[in-house]
Design a protein around this motif. Structure first.
Motif, PDB file in Angstrom:
ATOM      1  N   LEU A 137       0.808  -1.261   0.092  1.00  0.00           N
ATOM      2  CA  LEU A 137      -0.041   0.021  -0.215  1.00  0.00           C
ATOM      3  C   LEU A 137       0.883   1.239   0.069  1.00  0.00           C
ATOM      4  O   LEU A 137       1.685   1.657   0.980  1.00  0.00           O
ATOM      5  CB  LEU A 137      -0.923  -0.032   1.331  1.00  0.00           C
ATOM      6  CG  LEU A 137      -1.727   1.189   1.290  1.00  0.00           C
ATOM      7  CD1 LEU A 137      -2.923   1.270   0.395  1.00  0.00           C
ATOM      8  CD2 LEU A 137      -2.406   1.117   2.910  1.00  0.00           C
ATOM      9  N   GLN A 141      -3.694   9.270   0.269  1.00  0.00           N
ATOM     10  CA  GLN A 141      -5.009   8.760   0.295  1.00  0.00           C
ATOM     11  C   GLN A 141      -5.886   9.715  -0.442  1.00  0.00           C
ATOM     12  O   GLN A 141      -5.531  11.131  -0.041  1.00  0.00           O
ATOM     13  CB  GLN A 141      -5.466   8.266   1.611  1.00  0.00           C
ATOM     14  CG  GLN A 141      -4.815   7.084   1.998  1.00  0.00           C
ATOM     15  CD  GLN A 141      -5.539   6.808   3.527  1.00  0.00           C
ATOM     16  OE1 GLN A 141      -5.350   5.872   4.313  1.00  0.00           O
ATOM     17  NE2 GLN A 141      -6.554   7.669   4.058  1.00  0.00           N
ATOM     18  N   THR A 150      -5.286   2.035   6.581  1.00  0.00           N
ATOM     19  CA  THR A 150      -4.420   1.069   6.570  1.00  0.00           C
ATOM     20  C   THR A 150      -4.549   0.166   7.596  1.00  0.00           C
ATOM     21  O   THR A 150      -4.313  -1.220   7.411  1.00  0.00           O
ATOM     22  CB  THR A 150      -3.216   1.958   7.020  1.00  0.00           C
ATOM     23  OG1 THR A 150      -2.952   2.832   5.785  1.00  0.00           O
ATOM     24  CG2 THR A 150      -1.758   0.946   6.727  1.00  0.00           C
ATOM     25  N   SER A 151      -4.961   0.322   8.807  1.00  0.00           N
ATOM     26  CA  SER A 151      -5.434  -0.486   9.900  1.00  0.00           C
ATOM     27  C   SER A 151      -6.326  -1.460   9.486  1.00  0.00           C
ATOM     28  O   SER A 151      -6.291  -2.730   9.863  1.00  0.00           O
ATOM     29  CB  SER A 151      -5.692   0.391  10.997  1.00  0.00           C
ATOM     30  OG  SER A 151      -4.704   1.181  11.820  1.00  0.00           O
ATOM     31  N   SER A 154      -4.861  -3.795   7.198  1.00  0.00           N
ATOM     32  CA  SER A 154      -3.937  -4.967   7.696  1.00  0.00           C
ATOM     33  C   SER A 154      -4.711  -5.856   8.454  1.00  0.00           C
ATOM     34  O   SER A 154      -4.187  -7.038   8.440  1.00  0.00           O
ATOM     35  CB  SER A 154      -2.982  -4.016   8.816  1.00  0.00           C
ATOM     36  OG  SER A 154      -2.143  -4.805   9.384  1.00  0.00           O
ATOM     37  N   VAL A 166       3.690  -0.889   3.969  1.00  0.00           N
ATOM     38  CA  VAL A 166       2.898   0.308   4.034  1.00  0.00           C
ATOM     39  C   VAL A 166       3.921   1.331   3.630  1.00  0.00           C
ATOM     40  O   VAL A 166       4.964   1.591   4.443  1.00  0.00           O
ATOM     41  CB  VAL A 166       2.401   0.564   5.423  1.00  0.00           C
ATOM     42  CG1 VAL A 166       1.554   1.905   5.351  1.00  0.00           C
ATOM     43  CG2 VAL A 166       1.342  -0.524   5.579  1.00  0.00           C
ATOM     44  N   THR A 168       3.146   5.304   3.414  1.00  0.00           N
ATOM     45  CA  THR A 168       2.184   6.325   3.298  1.00  0.00           C
ATOM     46  C   THR A 168       2.889   7.560   4.044  1.00  0.00           C
ATOM     47  O   THR A 168       3.896   7.635   4.588  1.00  0.00           O
ATOM     48  CB  THR A 168       0.971   5.798   4.038  1.00  0.00           C
ATOM     49  OG1 THR A 168      -0.091   6.823   3.810  1.00  0.00           O
ATOM     50  CG2 THR A 168       0.973   5.673   5.388  1.00  0.00           C
ATOM     51  N   PRO A 172      -2.743   9.584   7.680  1.00  0.00           N
ATOM     52  CA  PRO A 172      -2.955   8.043   7.666  1.00  0.00           C
ATOM     53  C   PRO A 172      -1.436   7.589   8.420  1.00  0.00           C
ATOM     54  O   PRO A 172      -1.494   6.454   9.289  1.00  0.00           O
ATOM     55  CB  PRO A 172      -2.665   7.640   6.339  1.00  0.00           C
ATOM     56  CG  PRO A 172      -3.464   8.767   5.626  1.00  0.00           C
ATOM     57  CD  PRO A 172      -2.938  10.105   6.176  1.00  0.00           C
ATOM     58  N   LEU A 176      -1.376   5.472  11.978  1.00  0.00           N
ATOM     59  CA  LEU A 176      -0.774   4.256  11.964  1.00  0.00           C
ATOM     60  C   LEU A 176       0.010   4.115  13.488  1.00  0.00           C
ATOM     61  O   LEU A 176       0.278   3.072  14.021  1.00  0.00           O
ATOM     62  CB  LEU A 176      -0.075   3.801  10.937  1.00  0.00           C
ATOM     63  CG  LEU A 176       0.348   2.315  10.831  1.00  0.00           C
ATOM     64  CD1 LEU A 176      -0.880   1.426  10.671  1.00  0.00           C
ATOM     65  CD2 LEU A 176       1.183   2.208   9.459  1.00  0.00           C
ATOM     66  N   LEU A 186       6.826  -1.037   7.442  1.00  0.00           N
ATOM     67  CA  LEU A 186       6.337   0.338   7.451  1.00  0.00           C
ATOM     68  C   LEU A 186       7.665   1.315   6.923  1.00  0.00           C
ATOM     69  O   LEU A 186       8.692   1.217   7.558  1.00  0.00           O
ATOM     70  CB  LEU A 186       5.776   0.847   8.802  1.00  0.00           C
ATOM     71  CG  LEU A 186       5.650   2.438   8.774  1.00  0.00           C
ATOM     72  CD1 LEU A 186       4.495   2.917   7.629  1.00  0.00           C
ATOM     73  CD2 LEU A 186       5.197   2.738  10.154  1.00  0.00           C
TER      74      LEU A 186
END
Length: 316
Positions: A137, A141, A150-151, A154, A166, A168, A172, A176, A186
């Motif tokens: 991802l 967004q 995202t959560s 996931s 991830v 991002t 967002p 996270l 991440l």
């Protein structure tokens, strides 16, 4: 080799051009623009394709710009699955000032999503995600997508044994970190890391300490923080490492796509069975190769191979 699915919620048609000088007021006569498919996940899939790998790009598209985006992707041979949204896919433009070499990047917001579209996208991604594979991802967004997307994603993917990567930023990313969902990887850059940490991270050790702190808090099992031209720092529960590859400053042309190339190469390496150290070096070489290309172009495999030989990996 594990299958890879990339996700781009807010794709774009990237236009790049140049002018003799950027000044306010008069009409600026641009060079012939180049158009490329853009957006985080799309560029990750493009980088993987350029490096000889394979992935599927899940793309939210709409309108005439969205149709053009899909044509550009098809031309490059990137496999994709389109998710229809209401409204036109956005465009972005990068303008280089030929007099100074400075680059100006203008990024549009994209169409606004409804609650129903968000729910439909989560279900569609859940169906498209390869069991036991990797889902990336990446990118911003669009308006209307909640910060906890995202959560939610996931938690959905965990049930399929899918490793979520991830990359991002903004709200967002803050969400996270504040409410950990523990994805597999991440990634963030140094500016984003300092913003979230609330302090400067001037040294590699400072960066590694913060990355380790995030791992310990369950924010992600692996945290990567890019330190610009200094390379990238990676932390897991097993240790911390930094990879760097010095290039001649005269070779640097554009930073556009460097992060996406890193993610593409790193993910491709993991998918083929490389360990974290090898993946970190491969990603670093791809990012370094990308900054030597013009406009929105990504890494060239020959440059990546050349730069990979000189990658320096150190434990912190």
């Amino acid at each position: 080799m594990a299958e890879i699915l990339t996700i781009t919620l807010n794709p774009t048609v990237d236009l790049s051009t140049s002018v003799p000088e950027v000044v306010a007021g008069p009409k600026l006569r641009c060079s012939m623009p180049e158009a490329d498919p853009g957006g985080g996940g799309i560029n990750v899939s493009r980088a993987i394709k350029f490096l000889g790998g394979d992935s599927t790009a899940f793309i939210a598209t709409g309108g005439e710009t969205g149709a053009r985006l899909l044509r550009l992707l098809a031309r490059e041979g990137v496999r994709f699955t389109a998710f229809a949204v209401t409204g036109d896919t956005r465009q972005s433009i990068a303008v280089t000032d030929a007099a100074t070499g400075a680059q100006y990047r203008f990024v549009m917001p994209g169409p606004t999503w409804t609650t129903e579209a968000v729910s439909d996208a989560l279900h569609a991604i859940d169906r498209a995600a390869p069991d036991g594979g990797i889902v990336v991802l990446s990118g911003s967004q669009p308006p209307g997508v909640p910060v906890d997307f995202t959560s939610r994603l996931s938690h959905n993917l965990d049930a399929h044994g899918v490793r979520l990567f991830v990359d991002t930023s903004g709200a967002p990313l803050h969400e996270l970190v504040a409410n950990p969902a523990n994805p597999f990887v991440l990634r963030m850059d140094d500016v984003e890391a300092e913003d979230i940490a609330g302090r400067k991270l001037p040294t590699r050790a400072d960066t590694a300490d913060y990355a380790s702190e995030l791992v310990a808090r369950g924010v992600a099992r692996t945290v990567i923080i890019a330190r610009g031209s200094d390379g990238s720092t990676l932390a897991t529960s097993d240790g911390r490492w930094h990879a760097s590859r010095a290039i001649d400053p005269a070779e640097v042309v554009s930073a556009v796509g460097a992060g996406d190339s890193f993610v593409g190469a790193f993910t491709m390496a993991l998918a083929r069975g490389d360990d974290m150290h090898q993946a970190l070096c491969f990603g670093t070489a791809a990012a370094s190769a990308t900054v030597t290309t013009k406009g929105t172009r990504l890494c060239d495999p020959k440059d990546v191979a050349r730069l990979l030989d000189g990658c320096k990996l150190v434990e912190i």
